[in-house]
Design a protein around this motif. Sequence first.
Motif, PDB file in Angstrom:
ATOM      1  N   ILE A  13      -2.664   2.269   9.828  1.00  0.00           N
ATOM      2  CA  ILE A  13      -1.804   1.320  10.535  1.00  0.00           C
ATOM      3  C   ILE A  13      -1.200   0.247   9.626  1.00  0.00           C
ATOM      4  O   ILE A  13      -0.174  -0.325   9.971  1.00  0.00           O
ATOM      5  N   MET A  14      -1.801  -0.010   8.485  1.00  0.00           N
ATOM      6  CA  MET A  14      -1.279  -1.063   7.611  1.00  0.00           C
ATOM      7  C   MET A  14      -0.142  -0.527   6.753  1.00  0.00           C
ATOM      8  O   MET A  14      -0.157   0.612   6.306  1.00  0.00           O
ATOM      9  N   LYS A  15       0.859  -1.404   6.522  1.00  0.00           N
ATOM     10  CA  LYS A  15       2.087  -0.980   5.861  1.00  0.00           C
ATOM     11  C   LYS A  15       2.084  -1.232   4.359  1.00  0.00           C
ATOM     12  O   LYS A  15       2.684  -0.486   3.599  1.00  0.00           O
ATOM     13  N   HIS A  16       1.435  -2.311   3.922  1.00  0.00           N
ATOM     14  CA  HIS A  16       1.549  -2.734   2.526  1.00  0.00           C
ATOM     15  C   HIS A  16       0.228  -2.545   1.772  1.00  0.00           C
ATOM     16  O   HIS A  16      -0.859  -2.627   2.362  1.00  0.00           O
ATOM     17  N   ARG A  17       0.349  -2.356   0.483  1.00  0.00           N
ATOM     18  CA  ARG A  17      -0.833  -2.130  -0.355  1.00  0.00           C
ATOM     19  C   ARG A  17      -1.789  -3.329  -0.311  1.00  0.00           C
ATOM     20  O   ARG A  17      -3.004  -3.165  -0.225  1.00  0.00           O
ATOM     21  N   HIS A  18      -1.236  -4.549  -0.345  1.00  0.00           N
ATOM     22  CA  HIS A  18      -2.105  -5.728  -0.358  1.00  0.00           C
ATOM     23  C   HIS A  18      -2.860  -5.864   0.976  1.00  0.00           C
ATOM     24  O   HIS A  18      -3.955  -6.418   1.013  1.00  0.00           O
ATOM     25  N   GLU A  19      -2.294  -5.332   2.074  1.00  0.00           N
ATOM     26  CA  GLU A  19      -3.002  -5.356   3.355  1.00  0.00           C
ATOM     27  C   GLU A  19      -4.209  -4.413   3.314  1.00  0.00           C
ATOM     28  O   GLU A  19      -5.296  -4.762   3.789  1.00  0.00           O
ATOM     29  N   ILE A  20      -4.002  -3.226   2.765  1.00  0.00           N
ATOM     30  CA  ILE A  20      -5.088  -2.240   2.683  1.00  0.00           C
ATOM     31  C   ILE A  20      -6.203  -2.751   1.783  1.00  0.00           C
ATOM     32  O   ILE A  20      -7.393  -2.607   2.092  1.00  0.00           O
ATOM     33  N   GLU A  21      -5.836  -3.382   0.660  1.00  0.00           N
ATOM     34  CA  GLU A  21      -6.836  -3.858  -0.292  1.00  0.00           C
ATOM     35  C   GLU A  21      -7.608  -5.064   0.228  1.00  0.00           C
ATOM     36  O   GLU A  21      -8.815  -5.179   0.010  1.00  0.00           O
ATOM     37  N   GLY A  23      -7.618  -6.096   3.563  1.00  0.00           N
ATOM     38  CA  GLY A  23      -8.060  -5.953   4.946  1.00  0.00           C
ATOM     39  C   GLY A  23      -7.386  -6.932   5.888  1.00  0.00           C
ATOM     40  O   GLY A  23      -7.753  -7.015   7.063  1.00  0.00           O
ATOM     41  N   ARG A  24      -6.390  -7.678   5.399  1.00  0.00           N
ATOM     42  CA  ARG A  24      -5.706  -8.683   6.218  1.00  0.00           C
ATOM     43  C   ARG A  24      -4.298  -8.221   6.577  1.00  0.00           C
ATOM     44  O   ARG A  24      -3.513  -7.900   5.693  1.00  0.00           O
ATOM     45  N   THR A  25      -4.006  -8.215   7.862  1.00  0.00           N
ATOM     46  CA  THR A  25      -2.649  -7.902   8.310  1.00  0.00           C
ATOM     47  C   THR A  25      -1.744  -9.090   7.997  1.00  0.00           C
ATOM     48  O   THR A  25      -2.086 -10.229   8.285  1.00  0.00           O
ATOM     49  N   SER A  26      -0.572  -8.820   7.431  1.00  0.00           N
ATOM     50  CA  SER A  26       0.354  -9.901   7.095  1.00  0.00           C
ATOM     51  C   SER A  26       1.687  -9.772   7.826  1.00  0.00           C
ATOM     52  O   SER A  26       2.516 -10.676   7.768  1.00  0.00           O
ATOM     53  N   THR A  27       1.889  -8.640   8.502  1.00  0.00           N
ATOM     54  CA  THR A  27       3.153  -8.403   9.200  1.00  0.00           C
ATOM     55  C   THR A  27       2.881  -8.003  10.643  1.00  0.00           C
ATOM     56  O   THR A  27       1.757  -7.668  11.009  1.00  0.00           O
ATOM     57  N   ALA A  28       3.919  -8.040  11.457  1.00  0.00           N
ATOM     58  CA  ALA A  28       3.807  -7.597  12.848  1.00  0.00           C
ATOM     59  C   ALA A  28       4.243  -6.137  12.923  1.00  0.00           C
ATOM     60  O   ALA A  28       5.370  -5.800  12.545  1.00  0.00           O
ATOM     61  N   THR A  29       3.361  -5.266  13.373  1.00  0.00           N
ATOM     62  CA  THR A  29       3.689  -3.849  13.505  1.00  0.00           C
ATOM     63  C   THR A  29       3.303  -3.376  14.903  1.00  0.00           C
ATOM     64  O   THR A  29       2.446  -3.970  15.558  1.00  0.00           O
ATOM     65  N   SER A  30       3.941  -2.316  15.359  1.00  0.00           N
ATOM     66  CA  SER A  30       3.620  -1.771  16.692  1.00  0.00           C
ATOM     67  C   SER A  30       3.255  -0.300  16.577  1.00  0.00           C
ATOM     68  O   SER A  30       3.752   0.420  15.699  1.00  0.00           O
ATOM     69  N   HIS A  31       2.382   0.142  17.469  1.00  0.00           N
ATOM     70  CA  HIS A  31       1.885   1.512  17.474  1.00  0.00           C
ATOM     71  C   HIS A  31       1.730   1.971  18.919  1.00  0.00           C
ATOM     72  O   HIS A  31       1.357   1.184  19.791  1.00  0.00           O
ATOM     73  N   LEU A  32       2.017   3.244  19.160  1.00  0.00           N
ATOM     74  CA  LEU A  32       1.917   3.784  20.518  1.00  0.00           C
ATOM     75  C   LEU A  32       0.545   4.388  20.767  1.00  0.00           C
ATOM     76  O   LEU A  32      -0.018   5.073  19.909  1.00  0.00           O
ATOM     77  N   LEU A  33       0.017   4.135  21.960  1.00  0.00           N
ATOM     78  CA  LEU A  33      -1.195   4.790  22.441  1.00  0.00           C
ATOM     79  C   LEU A  33      -0.846   5.406  23.787  1.00  0.00           C
ATOM     80  O   LEU A  33      -0.474   4.698  24.728  1.00  0.00           O
TER      81      LEU A  33
END
Length: 220
Positions: A13-21, A23-33
């Motif tokens: 679900i995370m978009k950027h490398r620094h988010e994955i490394e 563990g902090r979300t820095s942007t607003a993203t949407s996902h369907l369930l």
Amino acid sequence: FLDDGRGSSRTAIMKHRHEIESGRTSTATSHLLGFRHTGEPIAGRDKIRANKMKSEDEIARESYRIITLMDLAGHEKYLKTTIHGVSSGMADYGLILVNSRHPPTHMTTHHLNLCCSFGIPVIVVFTKVDGCPEHALTTSKKELGKLLRSPEIGKRPFAIKTEQDIATCMGKLHALAPMIDISCVTGEGLDLLRKMLFTLPKRRRHEKKVERPFEFLVED
């Protein structure tokens, strides 16, 4: 799919490398369930293509009901991003994630106040309950209960333990704040959370707005 306890599932679900490394979300993203009419969720890996995730098109086509999950930042550094997401995202409900192993932080207070100021009903999700000492979980819930009952928020905590509890709180979310314990490692509580998401009623009827003048927001 479950997590390995070290954040393996966040890569989906995370978009950027620094988010994955970090563990902090820095942007607003949407996902369907998506859900079938039975309440069975439609998401995750494709049954035929084991290494491929289902696309949003596939989820939408197969679903009886669709929920859009908007992932916002929890860290103080990205609070402006979160405020923008809440104020412009037209959210029906807010899921407030709380680490069960620690008392609620000042950011939890900010997020609760933010949702309440926009009239968004909240559902509190206590994460990482696997291996969490009982006294730590009890302390977290006690402190969170104080926050919810405060005059600024004015909600009554309501623990969700069974499907009957979900039915009980439906229609009362203006006064209650459901609380669910989950673990993304063992899967504990995830079925209850999915059941609750499937059961939540719509708060907005967009079909009634068809005759209104069309507006399109352009942001720089």
